[in-house]
Write an enzyme that holds these catalytic residues in place. Structure first.
Site, PDB file in Angstrom:
ATOM      1  N   GLY A  47      22.112  44.543  73.547  1.00  0.00           N
ATOM      2  CA  GLY A  47      23.524  44.635  73.889  1.00  0.00           C
ATOM      3  C   GLY A  47      23.827  44.104  75.269  1.00  0.00           C
ATOM      4  N   ASP A  48      22.947  44.362  76.231  1.00  0.00           N
ATOM      5  CA  ASP A  48      23.130  43.832  77.585  1.00  0.00           C
ATOM      6  C   ASP A  48      23.090  42.315  77.589  1.00  0.00           C
ATOM      7  OD1 ASP A  48      23.450  46.123  79.284  1.00  0.00           O
ATOM      8  OD2 ASP A  48      21.338  46.579  78.991  1.00  0.00           O
ATOM      9  N   SER A  49      22.119  41.755  76.885  1.00  0.00           N
ATOM     10  CA  SER A  49      21.972  40.297  76.895  1.00  0.00           C
ATOM     11  C   SER A  49      23.132  39.616  76.189  1.00  0.00           C
ATOM     12  CB  SER A  49      20.638  39.900  76.246  1.00  0.00           C
ATOM     13  OG  SER A  49      19.555  40.398  77.003  1.00  0.00           O
ATOM     14  N   GLY A  58      25.971  39.635  78.597  1.00  0.00           N
ATOM     15  CA  GLY A  58      25.772  38.640  79.644  1.00  0.00           C
ATOM     16  C   GLY A  58      26.089  37.233  79.165  1.00  0.00           C
TER      17      GLY A  58
END
Length: 401
Positions: free
Chosen positions: A170-172, A175
């Site tokens: 989810g973070d990637s 980003g």
């Protein structure tokens, strides 16, 4: 540091920590932007200590997410720190932050304040749930974003617990969408002369990749669930065990490719069998078809399977570990297993290459991130903002830098 690439001449100030914001900054830096990463003087980015391998006390998540960045320290919560930051804003194009919504405003550094100093500034904001809405003020992590967006529900095997991928997906994703938004805003600025806010949420980034799940539910009441190693109704597209016990992926769900697969297996008659003659029929008889292909694959070594199918124009491949990935000749030929000179350990450390590949202005890996927080303070505050050595020493003593 000499910037090269499509974003040569663009300056990015990166705030925040860990993965989503720094990944957006890394992507912009890979494309040639000058990225200045700001850390709190006494509290460096925890990413410096992340990664499962350790050498001389150092970890290597930092090596890939801090690459192509200058390191500066600054306490934005102080009056002097706030003013230094605003001076950087005047000389920059993009600010990337991944604080909880309202944090910059609490420091009197909201977008309205930034815009007063630079009407062209683009503020890229990454948060768990977005800058507006009833959940905006909640802290967000990738694990919860993947779950609440419905993405986690579709992972795993039917009837089992929904596992996570062994990455902060989810973070990637957030980003990547944040960097995409920054590029769109840069283009729009060439038309209007003005910047804007790019509002990226982890939950929405996870939702955006979920194909037809929402219309399938809206129109047909379908709640898509996990399907294990395959996609329901898409056949054949699965993993099959070879003679030595390892697994290979075979994907031949298009009619033309399926005909080639049948011929390669020595069973061309399967392509005209009513059970498998078209996409819909194969989906309905998926289990039976997987069994036939599995029996064929189970009598052959993985190399033979992949070579036979590749020659026949059938999509197939191994399920590689990272140990096999770094030796992959295709990835090596494309520069995707790249050396990073990491001055912390005085050696090259391998990491992922720059994606995508541009023909005329390719991105580059120019360094592997700073060895210490504030390593480029003199360059940033002295060279760029014109502060004297004595002023910088005073600011350090006061805890501003």
């Amino acid at each position: 540091m000499t910037a090269t690439g499509a974003l040569d001449g663009i300056r990015v100030i990166e705030l925040g920590t860990l993965i989503s914001g720094p990944f957006a900054g890394r992507l912009l830096g890979d494309m040639g932007a000058e990225v200045i990463k700001i850390e709190l003087p006494a509290t460096p980015d925890p990413l410096r200590t992340w990664g499962q391998a350790e050498l001389d006390g150092h970890h290597f998540f930092w090596t890939v997410h801090a690459r192509n960045k200058k390191a500066a320290t600054l306490d934005l919560r102080t009056d002097k720190g706030s003013e230094l930051f605003l001076e950087l804003v005047e000389r920059s194009d993009i600010i990337v932050e991944n604080f909880r919504p309202g944090t910059l405003e609490k420091w009197n550094l909201g977008y309205d304040v930034l815009r007063e100093r630079n009407k062209g500034i683009i503020l890229v904001r990454v948060s768990g749930y977005g800058q507006t809405g009833p959940d905006a003020g909640k802290a967000g992590y990738a694990s919860v974003a993947e779950a609440s967006s419905g993405l986690r529900h579709m992972n795993g095997f039917p009837g089992g617990p929904p596992p996570r991928l062994a990455l902060s997906l989810g973070d990637s994703l957030a980003g990547m969408f944040a960097a995409q938004g920054a590029l769109a805003a840069l283009y729009r600025r060439t038309v209007t002369g003005e910047g804007q806010v790019v509002d990226t949420a982890l939950t929405e980034s996870c939702l955006a990749i979920q194909e037809s799940t929402i219309p399938d539910y809206d129109v047909g009441g379908v709640v898509r669930g996990p399907s294990g190693t395959r996609l329901e109704g898409i056949a054949p597209s699965n993993i099959y065990q070879s003679a030595n016990g390892s697994w290979v992926v075979i994907a031949a769900n298009q009619d033309t490719v399926f005909r080639r697969l049948c011929a390669a297996m020595g069973s061309p008659e399967l392509a005209t069998d009513g059970r498998f003659a078209n996409h819909v029929a194969r989906g309905r008889n998926q289990d039976e078809l997987d069994k036939i292909i599995g029996e064929w694959a189970g009598k052959r070594q993985p190399e033979e399977i992949i070579e036979t199918l590749s020659q026949a124009g059938v999509i197939s491949g191994p399920i590689n570990t990272v140990a096999e990935v770094v030796r992959d000749p295709q990835l090596q030929a494309r520069g995707m297993i790249a050396d990073h000179w990491d001055e912390r350990v005085q050696r090259n450390v391998k990491g992922p290459g720059v994606v995508p590949v541009l023909s005329e202005s390719p991105g580059t890996i120019r360094n592997a991130g700073s060895a210490r927080p504030g390593q480029h303070n003199d360059e940033v505050y002295g060279g760029l903002l014109g502060r004297s050595a004595q002023e910088l020493e005073t600011l350090r003593a006061e805890g501003v830098l």
